[in-house]
Design an enzyme around this catalytic site. Structure first.
Site, PDB file in Angstrom:
ATOM      1  CD  GLU A  96       2.972   4.905   3.481  1.00 38.33           C
ATOM      2  OE1 GLU A  96       3.516   5.339   4.525  1.00 38.33           O
ATOM      3  OE2 GLU A  96       2.975   3.702   3.181  1.00 38.33           O
ATOM      4  CD  GLU A 143       7.744   2.682   4.140  1.00 38.14           C
ATOM      5  OE1 GLU A 143       8.078   2.277   5.266  1.00 38.14           O
ATOM      6  OE2 GLU A 143       7.563   3.880   3.872  1.00 38.14           O
TER       7      GLU A 143
HETATM    8  C1  GLA Z   1       5.564   3.815   6.466  1.00 36.81           C
HETATM    9  C2  GLA Z   1       4.689   2.612   6.202  1.00 36.81           C
HETATM   10  C3  GLA Z   1       3.301   2.767   6.726  1.00 36.81           C
HETATM   11  C4  GLA Z   1       3.294   3.451   8.076  1.00 36.81           C
HETATM   12  C5  GLA Z   1       4.012   4.764   7.968  1.00 36.81           C
HETATM   13  C6  GLA Z   1       4.022   5.547   9.259  1.00 36.81           C
HETATM   14  O1  GLA Z   1       5.589   4.715   5.443  1.00 36.81           O
HETATM   15  O2  GLA Z   1       4.631   2.284   4.835  1.00 36.81           O
HETATM   16  O3  GLA Z   1       2.724   1.477   6.823  1.00 36.81           O
HETATM   17  O4  GLA Z   1       3.925   2.638   8.997  1.00 36.81           O
HETATM   18  O5  GLA Z   1       5.343   4.519   7.625  1.00 36.81           O
HETATM   19  O6  GLA Z   1       4.636   6.785   9.091  1.00 36.81           O
END
Ligand code: GLA
Ligand code: ZN
Length: 686
Positions: A315, A156
């Site tokens: 994710e 991210e």
């Molecule tokens: C983000 C991060 C993960 C985790 C999620 C929690 O997407 O990439 O490492 O922290 O949020 O929702």
């Protein structure tokens, strides 16, 4: 036909998620159990190493990958592939102690202390050097592992750094951009205003919160620079990996319509687009269908970044998150629904954050496939396992693509410029929201829309909607003109074509750069309404739209008037216009803000003229479709809590494994994926 399957070795969809075995290295029993449970849940991939740096390299120059290799071996022996992240999402303590320059500086010029994550100085040579080294070691050690599917760059990427290194890099970037000619910059940024002229590039600072924020060009260029610098950092990581493993694809996980990075630019350096989806399900401010359509819009945006390939849902949570204002559970059935929606929208993966809940630290209560109870018996686990089974049945669909014939224009530059401009109403600009609402309305008409840049080639589309295109890129006007002249149906709105790419106003009438001719109008003034103010526009057939927030006052050139204002001193003046072109193209201008739902008949007219069929969908039913391998996959989703029946549909439902001919009833939160051969025969064969 081109093989667009992302992972031929898997032969279908990926089902997996972030896996953090480094948190459990002292519990071999749990690591053993993970593999058993993964198989039980139909998991075929794990994302490893996202935050493993302090275990890989506990002290500078001392590397430990043996544990990772063991895990990858064991997973692979059990049919589970690995997506391997580079660990640059969070820095080990030794690194910050030795190289404080790696710690980010805020817009108040305060340097961070060590801690947290995603908070690096992207310019720091030392940080880049340390990242390159560990990436290289990782690639050399595990890049040839047969279980390795892809590289996941950092995590991210986002944010901005205002440190002296970044400030200097910004100045270098500007000098390059403006040909080392400070007068060019002064002109582009209109710096004589308030006596803000620069006499050398050395005088320029980032727009600190307590510094220079009144130069629109500076503010915008800083955002572009920050995005460019992040991209440059990402490319730096990619280059290291590609040198060792040129054949392994790379991605980085995007965050929905993230504000700080121009994802369209970053996308060019990635082999595959992936993103992290965390909708606020069952909230108290919109309908569930709206939340699902919000998510569908994000999928469409990601898909449009590389439309020639499926994307990845990197994710999503199997149950709840821990960082929303209210961390509500997904209701039974919603997990499956959201996973299938991703598939319908063009994702070839369903992946989670996270596989197993950790015992401590910030994310200890974030949802996971395996809860603290450690069993495969929970409601959440069973729903995940069900998704695993369904994805196996859907395998033939992997590699198919979404083909949209309508497009919504959305530019990051425009977004940043609108946000920054001293005009309109502070609370009511709502560019993203306006775009999304229009996109959702087309989707409610059963029409898929790509989300594309304003200077992209639009020739594959029949309908293009460009909401609030305040800033024009150098190619935008030319692109739009070509689109209409070739028979396209174009709709633009109030606040279009006011400024160029430096945020300098166009002279000679808005919308500028020739667009005023294209639409056949000049926008003379824009009225910002107070939140309780209303006006209306009336069409000749008696249709009325309510107007809120913005109303532009037009001077007609050669457009036809479709609707006029009903109230205020501009009563009777043009509010919706259309200019027709010989090839059937039309350029519509909607001068006021109305709810997208009210604009629906106009959208329908554009679709009809473009020959794009609408679908008659029951309320709360969503439709999208993928095409590939001589088959069409029509996906129907019920976002309502009551059963819904759709008529006039045919195909083999790959979820329930039965034929549908004519009528399809979906239960609450139900989904169907109907497979048809492109010849028109329902296809039940994989
Ligand atoms: C983000 C991060 C993960 C985790 C999620 C929690 O997407 O990439 O490492 O922290 O949020 O929702
Ligand atoms: Zn910095």
């Amino acid at each position: 036909m081109e093989n667009t399957m992302l992972f031929p070795q898997v032969g279908g969809f990926l089902h997996g998620g972030d896996y953090n075995p480094e948190q459990w290295l002292d519990r071999p029993d749990i690591l053993e159990e993970d593999v058993r449970l993964m198989k039980k849940a139909g998991i075929n991939s794990a994302t490893l190493g996202v935050f493993s740096w302090s275990v890989y390299e506990p002290a500078e120059g001392e590397f430990h990958f043996e544990w990772l290799e063991k895990i990858m071996d064991r997973l692979y022996e059990n049919g589970i592939y690995t997506i391997l992240a580079t660990p640059s999402g969070a820095r080990p303590a030794w690194l910050d102690a030795a190289y404080p320059e790696a710690m980010r500086v805020s817009d108040r010029n305060v340097r961070n202390h060590h801690g947290g994550r995603h908070n690096h100085c992207m310019s720091s040579p030392k940080y880049r050097e340390k990242v390159a080294l560990i990436d290289q070691k990782l690639a050399q050690r595990l890049g040839r592992h047969p279980g390795l599917l892809m590289w996941h760059i950092s995590n991210e990427l986002g944010g901005a750094c205002y440190c002296p290194l970044c400030a200097q890099r910004f100045r270098d970037y500007l000098a390059e951009k403006f040909d080392h000619d400070i007068e060019k910059l002064n002109k582009a940024w209109w710096t004589t205003f308030w006596s803000h002229r620069y006499h050398s590039f050395d005088q320029i600072e980032p727009p600190f919160a307590h510094g220079e924020r009144s130069i629109m060009g500076l503010n915008l260029e800083w955002k572009r620079f920050t995005s460019w610098n992040m991209q440059d950092f990402m490319k730096h990581e990619i280059a290291v990996l590609k040198k060792v493993t040129p054949e392994i694809p790379v991605t980085t996980n995007f965050m929905e319509l993230y504000y700080g990075l121009d994802y369209r630019k970053l996308a060019k350096d990635l082999d595959v687009i992936s993103w992290d989806s965390y909708p606020r399900f069952h909230n108290d401010y919109e309908s569930f269908a709206d939340t699902m359509l919000w998510n569908a819009f994000q999928h469409a945006l990601m898909r449009s970044l590389k439309p020639q390939k499926p994307f990845m849902l990197m994710e999503s949570t199997p149950s709840l998150v821990n960082w929303h204002p209210f961390n509500k559970l997904k209701r039974p059935g919603v997990h499956k629904l959201a996973c299938l929606q991703a598939v319908g929208c063009g994702s070839d993966t369903v992946q989670y954050f996270q596989w197993r809940k950790g015992r401590g630290s910030y994310e200890q209560f974030h949802g996971a496939v395996v809860d603290h109870d450690g069993s495969g018996e929970t409601r959440v686990f069973r729903e995940v396992a069900e998704v695993g089974e369904i994805l196996q049945r859907l395998a033939p669909m992997a590699g198919s693509l979404v083909k949209a014939r309508a497009a919504l224009l959305f530019d990051w530059d425009n977004r940043w410029a609108i946000d920054d401009v001293g005009a309109l109403g502070r609370q009511t600009k709502r560019y993203e929201d306006t775009c999304m609402k229009i996109w959702k309305e087309f989707r409610r008409l059963g029409v898929e829309m790509d989300v594309v840049a304003s200077d992209e080639d639009l020739s594959r589309y029949g309908v293009v909607v460009a909401p609030m295109l305040y800033m024009l890129q150098p190619d935008t006007a030319r692109t739009l003109r070509a689109f209409v002249e070739h028979g396209g149906q174009l709709l633009a709105t109030y606040f279009t074509g006011y400024v160029d790419e430096n945020q300098l106003c166009f002279l000679g009438g808005f919308p500028g750069d020739g667009l005023s001719d294209l639409f056949g109008i000049v926008s003379e003034e824009i009225d910002t309404l107070y939140p309780a103010d209303r006006n209306h526009v009336a069409f000749s057939d008696g249709t009325r739209w309510e107007v809120r927030d913005y109303a532009e006052l037009l001077r007609l050139k050669d457009a036809r008037v479709l609707a006029v204002y009903e109230e205020d001193f501009y009563r009777g003046r043009a509010a919706v216009t259309c200019k027709e072109y010989p090839g059937g193209g039309k350029a519509y201008y909607v001068a006021a803000r109305s709810e997208a739902g009210q604009m629906r008949p106009l959208f329908a007219r554009l679709l009809q003229d473009a020959g794009i069929p609408e679908k008659d969908l029951p309320e709360n039913v969503d439709y999208c479709s993928r095409v590939g391998g001589e088959c069409v996959y029509d996906c129907y989703f019920n976002y309502g809590t009551e059963p819904a029946t759709i008529f006039g549909v045919r195909g083999f439902d790959m979820i329930s494994e039965g034929y549908v001919d004519g009528e399809l009833t979906l239960p609450a939160y139900g989904a169907a994926i109907l497979k048809m051969e492109t010849s028109g025969e329902p296809s039940g064969e994989p």
